[in-house]
Every structure is written in C-alpha cells, then in structure tokens.
Design an enzyme around this catalytic site. Structure first.
Site: not given
Length: 420
Positions: A34, A85, A120, A260
């Site tokens: 990370d 994303t 995603t 999401c």
C-alpha cells in the site's frame, strides 16, 4: 506452476485487499502493498482500523508481510490489484488509482506472471485500459508473456456474516486457461465456491449491475417515502405490510453512500453513454438517491417549524456519521451533506458516532463529540442504525420540547416526532 512456487502481491490494503491478503497467506507467501505508509505501520503492528481483520488474524501467519516499497513485491508472480475506483466531482469514473497501480505492476512484470484485478470498473476497462498499461510498461504481450484475470470484490464492510470466504466469487481470465488458473487460485480461499464467467467483460458487467440493482431498488423506496409522506401514510408500515408476500423485496428508504452503491452505477452510465445509449432508469435512480440528503433536510426544517423550534442557532445532535451501520467506513457518507446543509442555517451541530476513528473524523472536518449532553439538544437526528443506538434511548439528549427525527426507522414510533 506448482502451488509451492506461487507468491502473491496484493496491491491496496483497504476493506478488500487486507482480508484477501490474510486469506491467501494461509496457503501462499503473500506481500501486502500500500502506498499509505501509516497504514503499513499499523498493519505491521497488527492493527486494522477498518476492523475487518482482527489482531489475532494478522499475527497468525509468518507468510504475510506488509510494505510500501515496490522492490519488496518484485519477486511475486501473481499480482492482485484491489485499489479504489471512485468518481470525480462530475460523477465521471476516476481511474487514476487503477492506472497508477497498473503502471507500478507493469514496471515489475515478468514473463509468466498473472495480474488479477478486483476493482469495480465498467465493462472493457480491465482489458482496454489496464492490460495496455501493463504491456507498455513491461514490453510484454498479453496471453503470450503475461496473463490477466478479473474477479470482482464482493466485500460488505462491517458484515461479519457474509465474509470473503462465504460469498461466491466470480472469476474470469483473458483466455480459457487463465480462467481455470484464476479459478483454482480462488478456490483455495472461497468456501462458498466460484462462478467462472465466460469473459472478463461479463465479470465486470456482473459486478456493476449488482450494486446498480440495489441502487434502483432503494431509489424506488425513497420515492415511495416522498409520495406516502404527502399522503399521510407511514412508508415503513406500508413496506412491512407488502413484505408479507413471498416475492416482495424488502428494501427500505434512506441515504445511499459508501464505496459501491452510490458509485458503480456511474461507471455503467459512463460506458453506455460513450457507446451512444443513454440509460434512463439507472440515471433517474441515481438522481433520486443523490437528492435524498436535501429531501431529509427539508423534512427536518418543516418539522422544526411545526414544533415551533427555530433551526437558526439550534443545538443539534446527529447520531451516526458512517455510510452504514456497525462499520467505521466514512467513504461517500451522505450524512455529511445533512450536517453541512443544517450548518447553512447556522445550526450548532454535534455528531456522535462511536464507530468513527477520531483521526478519520478530523479529515472530514466534522464537529464530533464523544459524550453527548443529556437534556441539551433542540433536535436529535438518528442517521445511522448502529447497534449501540438500538440499545439506547436518544430522547434523553433532548431538551424540553426537543424534536427527534428517525432517519432509519430504528426507534419505537411513539418515541419519535417523525421518521423517514
């Protein structure tokens, strides 16, 4: 390739990447990467602020290490990318984290390596954007020198029942042999089993519509809430009655935030519009859900006026800040919008959320309190259905004549002045 030779690097150690790294470390050597050095320090000290992985889990294996140095993942032969994303201010897909991660992995890529994406995206992004970056950075050819997989994440933050291993995993590959290889890899950690999609595009589309379907269903309930409020009918009573039928889907109205549901539909909308089709239902659902914080504030202001309470300089307690219950995740939380809109009327806001990390709260620049005062507030808004709130009586925070608004339908109806 025999199992003992597999070495995995997981890129991105958030709600998705960390549980994945921990699970794979039970079978393989895994390095978690990370760019957030503070995150690496915490994980090395066996602390996870997302609360998705326990300290004991982080200590139970010597096959898992964490790093912020690219050189430490160079020896991996399987790279799994789990970066966010998001969308930008115009709700256009922001692929910059994905592009940056692809450039990093591409610079390390070796013949025979496999790169698997879990982020995603819209259909076609993995092969049309990511694979090209990998090739250009490495001078290697897809399906000849390196291979591509896609297995969309299905992590539900804060959910201790539907965990990584208990959710069926969709897998796919850039060719049939790679799909089998990716499937075999995930079968090691997914007890619920896997579903092999025929193409990467199908897997990408499947993930996008999962959350879009939820967004549409919640938007329907939000519209019902608005409609039945005007008719003087409690929408939650209506839903309870309708839910007695076996095939009724019991969604409830509310704010739609998180990483999401409030984001993924925009990826579908973007790609569809790019190809010339302008989706109407998905776009309308997004508009309804985007406007819910404003609608809630309007309801609160009308309620305050009805109760002859002035919002200007009113003392207000907002109970809950995270985007969902029993979870510290603040990403895209819509509660912030309610706070900001009430502040525009010069209300004196305090936010109480026992799940929020104090440092994360500072980044949001919200007026947090850890000890709400009793008999003090003109308005209390229950915004998130944390278990701690379920077992408490927020009426104790109200001053004489104070107003209680239940956004989640969590409290007994006789307690509240109004509920969404």
């Amino acid at each position: 390739m025999i199992e003992q030779e597999i070495k995995i690097a997981v890129i991105g150690l958030g709600y998705v990447g960390l549980p994945l790294a921990v699970a794979f470390a039970e079978h393989f050597t895994v390095v978690g990467f990370d760019i957030n050095k503070h995150r690496i320090e915490q994980l090395t000290a066996h602390e996870d602020i997302t609360q998705e992985v326990s300290s004991a889990q982080l200590q139970q294996t010597d096959q898992l290490t964490f790093t912020a140095k690219a050189a430490d993942i160079e020896s991996a032969n399987h790279y799994i990318i789990t970066v966010p994303t998001p969308v930008d201010a115009n709700n256009t897909p922001d692929l910059s984290p994905l592009i940056n991660a692809s450039e990093l992995v591409g610079s390390l890529l070796k013949p025979g390596d496999t790169v698997i994406y879990e982020s995603t995206v819209y259909p076609g992004a993995t092969e049309g954007v990511c694979a090209k970056i990998l090739s250009s950075q490495s001078d290697l050819r897809l399906n000849h020198d390196f291979f591509l997989g896609y297995s969309p994440e299905r992590i539900n933050p804060g959910d201790k029942t539907n965990t990584l291993s208990s959710i069926v995993k969709v897998v796919s590959g850039s060719n049939p042999a790679t799909a089998v290889k990716v499937d075999d890899l995930y079968k090691k950690i997914i007890k619920a089993g896997t579903h092999v999609a025929p193409t990467i595009k199908v897997a990408e589309a499947a993930k996008a519509i999962e959350n879009t379907q939820r967004d549409i269903n919640i938007a329907f309930m939000n519209e019902l809430s608005m409609m039945f409020h005007e008719l003087g009918i409690d929408v939650l009573d209506v839903i309870d009655a309708a839910a007695t039928k076996w095939n009724f889907l019991k969604f409830t109205p509310g704010l739609v935030g998180g990483h999401c549901i409030g984001v993924d539909p925009y990826y579908l909308i973007h790609k569809s519009q790019e190809k010339g089709y302008f989706p109407q239902l998905i776009t309308t659902a997004r508009r309804i859900n985007e406007n819910m914080s404003t609608y809630v504030c309007e309801r609160i202001l009308k309620l305050m006026a009805l109760k002859q309470k002035h919002i200007v300089s009113a003392k207000v307690l907002i109970m809950g800040m995270t985007f969902k219950e029993n979870c510290p995740d603040l990403r895209n939380t819509r509660v912030v919008e309610i706070v900001e809109q009430l502040q525009n009327y010069h209300a004196k806001i305090e936010v109480y959320d026992p799940w929020v990390d104090p440092e994360a709260a500072k980044q949001l620049e919200q007026p947090m309190t850890q000890n709400p005062q009793t008999d003090h507030y003109d308005l209390v808004v229950l915004a998130v259905a944390h278990d701690q709130f379920l077992n408490s009586d927020p009426r104790k925070y109200l001053n004489k004549g104070g107003v209680l608004f239940d956004l989640k339908g969590l409290l007994p109806e006789k307690w509240v002045d109004e509920r969404l």
